[in-house]
Scaffold this motif. Structure first.
Motif, mmCIF file in Angstrom:
data_model
loop_
_atom_site.group_PDB
_atom_site.id
_atom_site.type_symbol
_atom_site.label_atom_id
_atom_site.label_comp_id
_atom_site.label_asym_id
_atom_site.label_seq_id
_atom_site.Cartn_x
_atom_site.Cartn_y
_atom_site.Cartn_z
ATOM 1 N N ASP A 8 0.839 -1.201 0.000
ATOM 2 C CA ASP A 8 0.000 0.000 0.000
ATOM 3 C C ASP A 8 0.876 1.254 0.000
ATOM 4 O O ASP A 8 1.996 1.254 0.534
ATOM 5 N N PRO A 9 0.369 2.367 -0.576
ATOM 6 C CA PRO A 9 1.094 3.633 -0.440
ATOM 7 C C PRO A 9 1.121 4.047 1.028
ATOM 8 O O PRO A 9 0.155 3.795 1.763
ATOM 9 N N ILE A 10 2.185 4.677 1.446
ATOM 10 C CA ILE A 10 2.354 4.954 2.876
ATOM 11 C C ILE A 10 1.336 5.948 3.417
ATOM 12 O O ILE A 10 1.186 6.089 4.635
ATOM 13 N N ILE A 11 0.599 6.614 2.554
ATOM 14 C CA ILE A 11 -0.410 7.560 3.031
ATOM 15 C C ILE A 11 -1.542 6.854 3.778
ATOM 16 O O ILE A 11 -2.319 7.484 4.494
ATOM 17 N N VAL A 12 -1.645 5.533 3.663
ATOM 18 C CA VAL A 12 -2.693 4.811 4.395
ATOM 19 C C VAL A 12 -2.356 4.668 5.873
ATOM 20 O O VAL A 12 -3.234 4.336 6.677
ATOM 21 N N HIS A 13 -1.109 4.897 6.256
ATOM 22 C CA HIS A 13 -0.700 4.675 7.641
ATOM 23 C C HIS A 13 -1.032 5.890 8.505
ATOM 24 O O HIS A 13 -0.744 7.033 8.124
ATOM 25 N N PRO A 14 -1.630 5.687 9.682
ATOM 26 C CA PRO A 14 -2.074 6.812 10.515
ATOM 27 C C PRO A 14 -0.986 7.824 10.846
ATOM 28 O O PRO A 14 -1.241 9.036 10.788
ATOM 29 N N ASP A 15 0.217 7.358 11.209
ATOM 30 C CA ASP A 15 1.229 8.326 11.622
ATOM 31 C C ASP A 15 1.747 9.143 10.447
ATOM 32 O O ASP A 15 2.131 10.310 10.621
ATOM 33 N N VAL A 16 1.768 8.559 9.244
ATOM 34 C CA VAL A 16 2.143 9.345 8.061
ATOM 35 C C VAL A 16 1.121 10.449 7.851
ATOM 36 O O VAL A 16 1.468 11.608 7.579
ATOM 37 N N ARG A 17 -0.138 10.103 7.999
ATOM 38 C CA ARG A 17 -1.183 11.127 7.870
ATOM 39 C C ARG A 17 -1.047 12.204 8.945
ATOM 40 O O ARG A 17 -1.285 13.394 8.689
ATOM 41 N N LYS A 18 -0.672 11.797 10.134
ATOM 42 C CA LYS A 18 -0.484 12.772 11.207
ATOM 43 C C LYS A 18 0.607 13.775 10.825
ATOM 44 O O LYS A 18 0.449 14.991 11.023
ATOM 45 N N MET A 19 1.710 13.284 10.283
ATOM 46 C CA MET A 19 2.803 14.183 9.889
ATOM 47 C C MET A 19 2.359 15.121 8.768
ATOM 48 O O MET A 19 2.646 16.326 8.792
ATOM 49 N N LEU A 20 1.660 14.578 7.781
ATOM 50 C CA LEU A 20 1.183 15.398 6.669
ATOM 51 C C LEU A 20 0.182 16.450 7.138
ATOM 52 O O LEU A 20 0.261 17.622 6.765
ATOM 53 N N LEU A 21 -0.765 16.023 7.951
ATOM 54 C CA LEU A 21 -1.794 16.950 8.424
ATOM 55 C C LEU A 21 -1.231 17.998 9.372
ATOM 56 O O LEU A 21 -1.741 19.129 9.423
ATOM 57 N N THR A 22 -0.184 17.650 10.107
ATOM 58 C CA THR A 22 0.477 18.650 10.960
ATOM 59 C C THR A 22 1.014 19.792 10.102
ATOM 60 O O THR A 22 0.800 20.976 10.400
ATOM 61 N N ALA A 23 1.711 19.430 9.029
ATOM 62 C CA ALA A 23 2.251 20.461 8.134
ATOM 63 C C ALA A 23 1.131 21.260 7.470
ATOM 64 O O ALA A 23 1.205 22.490 7.364
ATOM 65 N N LYS A 24 0.090 20.571 7.026
ATOM 66 C CA LYS A 24 -1.023 21.257 6.360
ATOM 67 C C LYS A 24 -1.731 22.215 7.309
ATOM 68 O O LYS A 24 -2.026 23.366 6.955
ATOM 69 N N ALA A 25 -1.976 21.754 8.548
ATOM 70 C CA ALA A 25 -2.674 22.605 9.517
ATOM 71 C C ALA A 25 -1.846 23.823 9.885
ATOM 72 O O ALA A 25 -2.380 24.933 10.029
ATOM 73 N N TYR A 26 -0.528 23.634 10.035
ATOM 74 C CA TYR A 26 0.323 24.766 10.381
ATOM 75 C C TYR A 26 0.491 25.720 9.202
ATOM 76 O O TYR A 26 0.608 26.937 9.389
ATOM 77 N N ALA A 27 0.508 25.200 7.977
ATOM 78 C CA ALA A 27 0.605 26.080 6.808
ATOM 79 C C ALA A 27 -0.660 26.920 6.656
ATOM 80 O O ALA A 27 -0.591 28.148 6.497
ATOM 81 N N GLU A 28 -1.813 26.288 6.718
ATOM 82 C CA GLU A 28 -3.058 27.018 6.481
ATOM 83 C C GLU A 28 -3.411 27.938 7.637
ATOM 84 O O GLU A 28 -3.946 29.035 7.431
ATOM 85 N N GLY A 29 -3.078 27.524 8.865
ATOM 86 C CA GLY A 29 -3.275 28.426 9.998
ATOM 87 C C GLY A 29 -2.344 29.621 9.917
ATOM 88 O O GLY A 29 -2.744 30.764 10.184
ATOM 89 N N GLY A 30 -1.091 29.374 9.530
ATOM 90 C CA GLY A 30 -0.119 30.454 9.380
ATOM 91 C C GLY A 30 -0.507 31.424 8.285
ATOM 92 O O GLY A 30 -0.304 32.643 8.406
ATOM 93 N N ARG A 31 -1.085 30.896 7.222
ATOM 94 C CA ARG A 31 -1.509 31.770 6.116
ATOM 95 C C ARG A 31 -2.625 32.703 6.572
ATOM 96 O O ARG A 31 -2.621 33.905 6.254
#
Length: 598
Positions: A340-363
């Motif tokens: 499976d692509p690693i995006i299915v794994h919960p902790d990978v999603r956590k890392m991705l969403l952390t960056a996304k949340a901080y980028a969009e909140g910062g914007r």
């Protein structure tokens, strides 16, 4: 090779749906004609410049770095940097938000900051060359004489010359009261300046024929400490009365720093040997004038980390969708593939969403601050201008420290998504992490920003400005407090808002008895305040998204915004409880440690 796509859709969401900037500008005569189409067109063209002209130079600039000729004291920048700057001038980008009186386009600060976010995503090291010029422009524009403005501002606005800020010396960093550079008055009204400055970003380069250095120095009769500092314009080449260049001035690059990141930017050691300078503002009040530049730079540094967070997220997301490794714990997801692509794994999603949340909140936060600056500069109502200025002052250390700390978390998390490949240069991820690391240090370390927030901006006026931001939170809570669909977003912010008053009062009382309590609590305090601010904007973004969905809008953008908001409040916002507990533990466990640190 990494890639970059300007986040135009999210920028448009923040500008037009969250902040409604064009409605705000109708109340400001200078910007009353700015409409949505104009904003979007400028963003689109700015995005093309960033992604197509500057971004391709990022890795090569990091690998090449800058080269100093020690005989001529001239610096050569990486291949393509100078040509990209020429295209930057041709496009009229330096003049975007500058005063039309000096050749500027007079557009809102929000647009300039959005453009700079994209430039920082594309190439932070390159962006620092024109970025420093904005601070020099602002300092001279606000505090310069008419003659200084006439000589320097048109060239800075056009980009024909660039600017720097020269503060730090080898023996002192943030404590500018210790600086030793001397300024001797001359009979013609100029000054001869002698001393050494270090860590001067873009202090020497080959982009332009002249560099306008803003230098802090002491007059012979200067009182000790920070109250004895004056500010001077010291150009690389002396400027004649008609604006043409004269002889080489006595300010030279004596060396380049060998750094962990931002290799493409020339971080210079400057030697001033009787350099000719002119006084900016009043004698001994240079620090106040320089603060115009420093505050602009602090917001700019926050924008640097915002840009790096965004580009790191984009590349980590693409990699996570493509990289195959292991099977999902809950069962095979890609049955036609060996893993499976690693995006299915919960902790990978956590890392991705952390960056996304901080980028969009910062914007959202940085664009709000930019809008406040537009209000401060151009709103016809004096009270609106005053309130905007106070809020910007409160939020500036949060922009600088919270967003750069988040950038450190996010770029490292995105590098981690790549596994071993994240550590390899060709993927570009380790460069994002290295480049971001300086942002937590320069323009006042994040600890200094924390002390500024808690000591000066909050306790310094008994929380008056913090209460003004609290009113924004209270207004949102009152507006949506009974909306069950908003409860998961509103309740955490409302609770923290209530806690913040008690938390601040408690620290203030302890600090009255022992000033070290401020130093012990400040970093944790700023991070709590940062989450309060981010939480407010995430709740507002969720509010907009819910309204659009309720109105039948099928754009998946709004569902994505809600999902990211839920992640932020569930996984990132709760650290405030730990931070407050740590801050309340006081200074004793830090200061009563002589044996531990012997």
């Amino acid at each position: 090779m990494p890639s970059y796509t300007p986040p135009l859709r999210d920028m448009q969401f923040v500008m037009h749906e969250l902040l409604k900037i064009t409605d705000e500008y109708k109340a400001m005569p200078r910007h009353a004609e700015v409409d949505v189409d104009t904003v979007n067109a400028i963003l689109e063209e700015g995005g093309k410049f960033a992604s197509e002209v500057v971004f391709p130079l990022n890795i090569t600039g990091d690998q090449e770095g800058c080269k100093l000729d020690k005989e001529t004291h001239e610096v050569t920048t990486p291949t393509g940097f100078k040509a990209a700057y020429a295209r930057y001038i041709e496009g009229g980008w330096p003049a975007l938000s500058c005063d039309p009186e000096y050749g500027g386009q007079g557009l809102p600060v929000v647009l300039n900051q959005a453009f700079y976010e994209m430039l920082n995503s594309a190439n932070q090291a390159w962006t620092m060359y024109p970025g420093l010029s904005h601070g020099a422009y602002e300092a001279i524009h606000e505090h310069g004489t008419d003659e200084q403005k006439k000589l320097y501002l048109p060239k800075l606005v056009s980009g024909e010359w660039t600017g720097t800020m020269c503060l730090t010396e080898p023996h002192c960093g943030t404590d500018l009261g210790l600086l030793r550079t001397k300024a001797e008055p001359q009979s013609d009204g100029t000054y001869r300046i002698t001393g050494n400055k270090i860590f001067i970003s873009a202090g020497e380069h080959d982009f332009v024929p002249n560099i306008v250095h803003l230098v802090l120095a002491r007059l012979p009769d200067a009182p000790k400490g920070s109250k004895g500092i004056s500010l001077f314009i010291v150009p690389k080449y002396n400027v004649k009365a008609d604006g043409s260049l004269g002889g080489r001035n006595g300010i030279f690059c004596g060396g380049l720093e060998h750094k962990m990141g931002i290799h493409g930017n020339a971080t210079a050691q400057l030697v001033l040997d009787g350099a000719v300078g002119t006084l900016v503002g009043e004698p001994h009040k240079g620090l106040q004038a320089m603060f115009v530049m420093m505050n602009a730079a602090r917001i700019g540094v926050g924008m640097q980390s915002l840009g790096l967070t965004e580009v790191a997220f984009q590349n980590a997301l693409a990699y996570a969708k493509d990289r195959l490794q292991m099977r999902s714990l809950s069962g095979t997801k890609a049955k036609d593939k060996p893993a499976d692509p690693i995006i299915v794994h919960p902790d990978v999603r956590k890392m991705l969403l952390t960056a996304k949340a901080y980028a969009e909140g910062g914007r959202a936060l940085t664009m709000f601050c930019s809008l406040l600056i537009d209000r401060e500069l151009h709103h016809p109502d004096a009270k609106v201008r005053k309130d905007a200025a106070e809020l910007v002052a409160l939020l500036t250390p949060i922009v600088k420290a919270f967003i750069t700390d988040n950038g450190h978390i996010a770029t490292n998390a995105c590098m981690q998504v790549f596994g071993g490949h994240g550590y390899i240069q060709e993927w570009g991820m380790e460069q994002f992490a290295r480049d971001n690391r300086i942002n937590m240090i320069y323009e006042g370390t994040n600890t200094v920003q924390s002390l500024d927030l808690l000591g000066r901006k909050v306790l310094g006026n008994q929380g008056a400005t913090l209460k003004k931001f609290g009113k924004l939170v209270a207004q949102l809570v009152e507006e949506e407090g009974v909306n069950e669909k908003m409860a998961e977003f509103i309740n955490p912010v409302a609770y923290l808002g209530e806690q913040m008053t008690k938390f601040t009062t408690e620290i203030g009382f302890k600090a009255f008895q022992n000033p070290d309590e401020v130093g012990a609590a400040a970093v944790d305090y700023l991070r709590v305040a940062g989450h309060l601010v981010f939480g407010y904007f995430w709740a507002r973004m969720a509010q907009v998204a819910l309204r659009e969905i309720a109105a039948g809008n099928q754009d998946p953008f709004y569902k994505a915004k809600l999902q990211t908001a839920r992640f932020y409040f569930a996984k990132l916002f709760p650290e405030t409880a730990t931070l407050m507990r740590a801050a309340r533990s006081g200074s004793k466990v830090l200061m009563d440690t002589d044996e531990a640190l012997a």
